[in-house]
Write an enzyme that holds these catalytic residues in place. Structure first.
Site, PDB file in Angstrom:
ATOM      1  N   GLU A 129       5.908 -19.824  12.575  1.00  0.00           N
ATOM      2  CA  GLU A 129       4.732 -18.718  12.147  1.00  0.00           C
ATOM      3  C   GLU A 129       4.080 -19.207  10.998  1.00  0.00           C
ATOM      4  O   GLU A 129       2.985 -18.779  10.833  1.00  0.00           O
ATOM      5  CB  GLU A 129       5.410 -17.506  11.889  1.00  0.00           C
ATOM      6  CG  GLU A 129       6.276 -17.363  10.505  1.00  0.00           C
ATOM      7  CD  GLU A 129       7.724 -17.862  10.616  1.00  0.00           C
ATOM      8  OE1 GLU A 129       8.089 -18.490  11.389  1.00  0.00           O
ATOM      9  OE2 GLU A 129       8.271 -17.432   9.898  1.00  0.00           O
ATOM     10  N   LYS A 163      -5.486  -6.914   9.622  1.00  0.00           N
ATOM     11  CA  LYS A 163      -6.751  -6.777   8.951  1.00  0.00           C
ATOM     12  C   LYS A 163      -7.789  -7.527   9.849  1.00  0.00           C
ATOM     13  O   LYS A 163      -8.869  -7.202  10.111  1.00  0.00           O
ATOM     14  CB  LYS A 163      -6.742  -7.459   7.588  1.00  0.00           C
ATOM     15  CG  LYS A 163      -8.187  -7.255   7.108  1.00  0.00           C
ATOM     16  CD  LYS A 163      -8.057  -5.824   6.409  1.00  0.00           C
ATOM     17  CE  LYS A 163      -9.270  -5.588   5.446  1.00  0.00           C
ATOM     18  NZ  LYS A 163      -9.122  -4.313   4.981  1.00  0.00           N
ATOM     19  N   HIS A 201      10.023 -22.636  10.593  1.00  0.00           N
ATOM     20  CA  HIS A 201       9.539 -21.560  10.689  1.00  0.00           C
ATOM     21  C   HIS A 201       8.200 -22.009  11.553  1.00  0.00           C
ATOM     22  O   HIS A 201       7.136 -22.232  10.837  1.00  0.00           O
ATOM     23  CB  HIS A 201       9.018 -21.048   9.196  1.00  0.00           C
ATOM     24  CG  HIS A 201      10.123 -20.393   8.674  1.00  0.00           C
ATOM     25  ND1 HIS A 201      10.457 -18.993   8.711  1.00  0.00           N
ATOM     26  CD2 HIS A 201      11.226 -21.059   7.690  1.00  0.00           C
ATOM     27  CE1 HIS A 201      11.420 -18.783   7.913  1.00  0.00           C
ATOM     28  NE2 HIS A 201      12.032 -20.014   7.207  1.00  0.00           N
ATOM     29  N   SER A 204     -15.004   5.143   2.871  1.00  0.00           N
ATOM     30  CA  SER A 204     -15.129   4.729   1.500  1.00  0.00           C
ATOM     31  C   SER A 204     -16.110   3.819   1.538  1.00  0.00           C
ATOM     32  O   SER A 204     -16.479   3.267   0.447  1.00  0.00           O
ATOM     33  CB  SER A 204     -13.591   4.088   1.244  1.00  0.00           C
ATOM     34  OG  SER A 204     -13.606   2.798   1.974  1.00  0.00           O
ATOM     35  N   GLY A 205     -16.802   3.218   2.774  1.00  0.00           N
ATOM     36  CA  GLY A 205     -17.538   1.992   2.785  1.00  0.00           C
ATOM     37  C   GLY A 205     -16.771   0.854   3.100  1.00  0.00           C
ATOM     38  O   GLY A 205     -17.267  -0.127   3.189  1.00  0.00           O
ATOM     39  N   GLY A 206     -15.580   0.858   2.595  1.00  0.00           N
ATOM     40  CA  GLY A 206     -14.649  -0.623   3.170  1.00  0.00           C
ATOM     41  C   GLY A 206     -14.657  -0.716   4.623  1.00  0.00           C
ATOM     42  O   GLY A 206     -15.170   0.165   5.392  1.00  0.00           O
ATOM     43  N   VAL A 207     -13.818  -1.843   4.924  1.00  0.00           N
ATOM     44  CA  VAL A 207     -13.928  -2.403   6.351  1.00  0.00           C
ATOM     45  C   VAL A 207     -13.152  -1.344   7.208  1.00  0.00           C
ATOM     46  O   VAL A 207     -13.689  -0.967   8.177  1.00  0.00           O
ATOM     47  CB  VAL A 207     -13.216  -3.734   6.485  1.00  0.00           C
ATOM     48  CG1 VAL A 207     -13.333  -4.227   7.973  1.00  0.00           C
ATOM     49  CG2 VAL A 207     -13.933  -4.699   5.702  1.00  0.00           C
ATOM     50  N   ASP A 208     -11.996  -0.933   6.562  1.00  0.00           N
ATOM     51  CA  ASP A 208     -10.980  -0.180   7.459  1.00  0.00           C
ATOM     52  C   ASP A 208     -11.751   1.509   7.835  1.00  0.00           C
ATOM     53  O   ASP A 208     -11.812   1.407   9.029  1.00  0.00           O
ATOM     54  CB  ASP A 208      -9.707   0.113   6.894  1.00  0.00           C
ATOM     55  CG  ASP A 208      -8.911  -1.304   6.503  1.00  0.00           C
ATOM     56  OD1 ASP A 208      -9.466  -2.282   7.081  1.00  0.00           O
ATOM     57  OD2 ASP A 208      -8.151  -1.214   5.885  1.00  0.00           O
ATOM     58  N   SER A 209     -12.062   1.807   6.900  1.00  0.00           N
ATOM     59  CA  SER A 209     -12.616   3.318   6.983  1.00  0.00           C
ATOM     60  C   SER A 209     -13.983   3.173   7.699  1.00  0.00           C
ATOM     61  O   SER A 209     -14.575   4.174   8.674  1.00  0.00           O
ATOM     62  CB  SER A 209     -12.896   4.047   5.683  1.00  0.00           C
ATOM     63  OG  SER A 209     -13.661   3.720   5.114  1.00  0.00           O
ATOM     64  N   SER A 210     -15.066   2.232   7.467  1.00  0.00           N
ATOM     65  CA  SER A 210     -16.151   1.930   8.328  1.00  0.00           C
ATOM     66  C   SER A 210     -15.878   1.903  10.037  1.00  0.00           C
ATOM     67  O   SER A 210     -16.286   2.269  10.745  1.00  0.00           O
ATOM     68  CB  SER A 210     -16.962   0.846   7.800  1.00  0.00           C
ATOM     69  OG  SER A 210     -17.077   0.807   6.636  1.00  0.00           O
ATOM     70  N   CYS A 234      15.106 -19.260  11.713  1.00  0.00           N
ATOM     71  CA  CYS A 234      15.813 -19.518  10.430  1.00  0.00           C
ATOM     72  C   CYS A 234      16.999 -18.715  10.469  1.00  0.00           C
ATOM     73  O   CYS A 234      18.130 -18.749  10.938  1.00  0.00           O
ATOM     74  CB  CYS A 234      14.726 -19.575   9.469  1.00  0.00           C
ATOM     75  SG  CYS A 234      15.410 -20.600   7.954  1.00  0.00           S
ATOM     76  N   TYR A 235      17.088 -17.543   9.259  1.00  0.00           N
ATOM     77  CA  TYR A 235      18.317 -16.914   9.367  1.00  0.00           C
ATOM     78  C   TYR A 235      18.634 -16.383  10.790  1.00  0.00           C
ATOM     79  O   TYR A 235      19.727 -16.147  10.996  1.00  0.00           O
ATOM     80  CB  TYR A 235      17.964 -15.539   8.234  1.00  0.00           C
ATOM     81  CG  TYR A 235      19.040 -14.584   8.075  1.00  0.00           C
ATOM     82  CD1 TYR A 235      20.326 -14.834   7.363  1.00  0.00           C
ATOM     83  CD2 TYR A 235      19.096 -13.326   8.852  1.00  0.00           C
ATOM     84  CE1 TYR A 235      21.586 -14.342   7.274  1.00  0.00           C
ATOM     85  CE2 TYR A 235      20.329 -12.618   8.805  1.00  0.00           C
ATOM     86  CZ  TYR A 235      21.449 -13.065   7.843  1.00  0.00           C
ATOM     87  OH  TYR A 235      22.633 -12.360   7.842  1.00  0.00           O
ATOM     88  N   GLY A 241      15.347 -14.768   6.499  1.00  0.00           N
ATOM     89  CA  GLY A 241      15.917 -13.682   5.696  1.00  0.00           C
ATOM     90  C   GLY A 241      16.850 -14.476   4.396  1.00  0.00           C
ATOM     91  O   GLY A 241      17.265 -15.708   4.680  1.00  0.00           O
TER      92      GLY A 241
END
Ligand code: GLN
Length: 514
Positions: free
Chosen positions: A171, A370, A169, A223-229, A82-83, A55
């Site tokens: 990550e 994602k 870090h 919508s045809g996008g990845v998430d909604s498909s 870190c922080y 942070g």
């Protein structure tokens, strides 16, 4: 089923979502909460371990984000990064102050390999540092397990209490063995078994959806996008014909996209989704007429969307649930400046209005990042070319046209974008670029064509490389490719006489223009 869980407490660091993603890559479920969360709530979640993030603040300053010391007495392992590490030391009696030498970038760290955290890690290992403060001396009872020439306490631990502190870090990918360290924490220190897997996620989600929906009717915004498909196919597997998918062609899609979506998800495709296509182009253009302010455009598009759904729902009869493809980055709460503890999911999806005429919203992907959505998509048998599609914003071309949206401008940007995509594909570099598209600037300038003066629009080409879409760099597209795209656009697309390439990284730019 209750998954093992690691909690990330957010103190405002830049890489907090990455921490959660890395932990999940180790097959352990992980959630992010603001440091403002009460300790009783944290206890009630029964985590196997807690990670305190980095942070911008300084732990020794009075008004900096802090936490109750009780956190270190719960018998739950805590890893400070870190922080987070500085705060741990500050609260437990170590000395944190401004460092005489600030460290930034890749730094070689010498670690004590007998630490559980560093098991199988090289003795000299490159780590990502980003700090102005440092731990001058660790709190009593801690042993120092790593250092650099400028940082006497690059890591410290009190293993009998499960307390670990890292100045760097783990990550960030620049920390060569960072994933190993996080994996050591969750497995060797927290004793996790690793029960977070996409195949079982898909299975349990399908069962949960069935139990929740019962004999109810469900409407899915596709919508045809990845998430909604992925959401739609998951719902279809769970409840079959109780599902209706509505695809709104708002007239702000890429060239031919409406037909492509219909081909895959419509009646002649492989899925049984009760697919309805609503051609609402005119309606959206009318609402958007004269509107130039980006946030207002987003809101109008989001609101009109939900109105169209409501109308379709009424035609179907009674609809009980609405499905949305919300994913975890949309719902994650942020530590700094976050006045509202939890950001309401539906406020995130393109600015939906407060009042929605459905009993309940189902968001089957709201726990996923994602890359996990993509894994779930493959698990569900959705073809790779759909699963790995480029992200496309909900408001579509509406936010790739700067200023007022008109049918004419949509046509311009669609044609220019199609040429750009064709040439990128022809050059064989599509897979090397994270995301690329054309946008229509609101700028007109003077040109000459066929000996005549023109006064037409400029198209901006954008292409970025990014790992996580939080930061990005402009992609270095070969000059010949840009030249070809430019000459085709100015020749083939009416009302464009200039093509610009956007060289801005994110930050300070965003990937989209509005
Ligand atoms: N603000 C603290 C420092 O400068 C912590 C920085 C961080 O967490 N990256 O040392």
């Amino acid at each position: 089923m209750q998954h093992e869980k690691i909690i990330v407490m957010d103190f405002g660091g830049q890489y907090n979502q990455l921490i959660a993603r890395r932990v999940r890559e180790c097959n352990v479920y992980c959630e992010i909460y603001s440091y403002k969360r009460d300790i009783e709530e944290i206890k009630a979640m029964n985590p196997k371990g807690i990670i305190l993030t980095g942070g911008p603040s300084s732990a020794y300053e009075a008004d900096s984000p802090t936490y109750t010391k009780e956190l270190f007495e719960l018998g739950i392992p805590v890893l400070g990064i870190c922080y987070g590490s500085q705060l741990m030391m500050h609260l437990l009696g170590g000395h944190v102050c401004k460092a005489p030498v600030r460290e930034y970038g890749k730094i070689e760290v010498t670690v004590d390999q007998s630490s559980k955290l560093f098991s199988d890690v090289s003795e000299k290992t490159v780590c990502w540092m980003s700090h102005n403060d440092y731990i001058e001396s660790a709190a009593q009872g801690f042993v120092v397990t790593a250092h650099t020439p400028d940082c006497p306490v690059a890591a410290a631990e009190m293993p009998e209490k499960g307390l670990y502190a890292l100045q760097f870090h783990p990550e960030v990918l620049h920390t060569a063995e960072g994933t190993k360290m996080l994996s050591n924490f969750v497995y060797n220190v927290c004793g996790c078994k690793g029960d977070w897997r996409m195949d079982s996620f898909v299975e349990t989600s399908i069962e949960a959806i069935r139990a929740k929906v019962g004999s109810g009717r469900v409407l899915c915004a596709l919508s045809g996008g990845v998430d909604s498909s992925v959401a739609a196919v998951m719902l279809s597997k769970a409840i079959g014909s109780q599902l209706t998918c509505v695809f709104v062609d708002h007239g702000l899609l890429r060239k031919n996209e409406g037909d492509e979506v219909e081909e895959v998800f419509g009646p002649s495709g492989p899925y049984d989704l009760n697919f309805i296509r609503v051609n609402a182009q005119q309606r959206f253009y009318e609402k958007l007429a004269g509107v130039t302010e980006p946030e207002k455009k987003r809101k109008i598009i989001g609101e009109e969307f939900i109105r169209v759904f409501e109308e379709e729902a009424k035609k179907i009869g009674s609809v009980d649930f609405l499905v949305q493809g919300t994913i975890y980055p949309d719902v994650v709460e942020s530590g700094v400046g976050g006045e509202s503890a939890v950001i309401k999911s539906h406020h995130n999806v393109g600015g939906l209005p407060d009042y929605v005429d459905f009993k309940e919203i189902i968001e089957p992907l709201r726990d996923l990042f994602k890359d996990e959505v993509r894994k779930a998509g493959l698990e569900l048998g959705i073809p790779e070319h759909l699963v790995f599609r480029q992200p496309f914003p909900g408001p579509g071309l509406g936010i790739r046209i700067i200023g007022e949206v008109t049918a004419e401008k949509v046509k311009i940007v669609q044609d220019a974008d199609a040429i750009y995509r064709e040439e990128i594909a022809a050059a064989g570099i599509a897979r090397d670029i994270g995301q690329y598209f054309a946008a229509l600037t609101n700028m007109r300038s003077v040109g000459v064509m066929g000996d005549e003066r023109t006064y037409d629009y400029a198209i901006a080409l954008r292409a970025v490389n990014t790992i996580d879409f939080m930061t990005a760099e402009a992609a270095q597209i070969p000059w010949e490719v840009l030249g070809k795209v430019t000459s085709r656009i100015v020749n083939e697309v009416a009302h464009v006489n200039r093509v610009l390439y956007d060289c801005t990284s994110k930050p300070p730019g965003t990937i989209e223009f509005e």
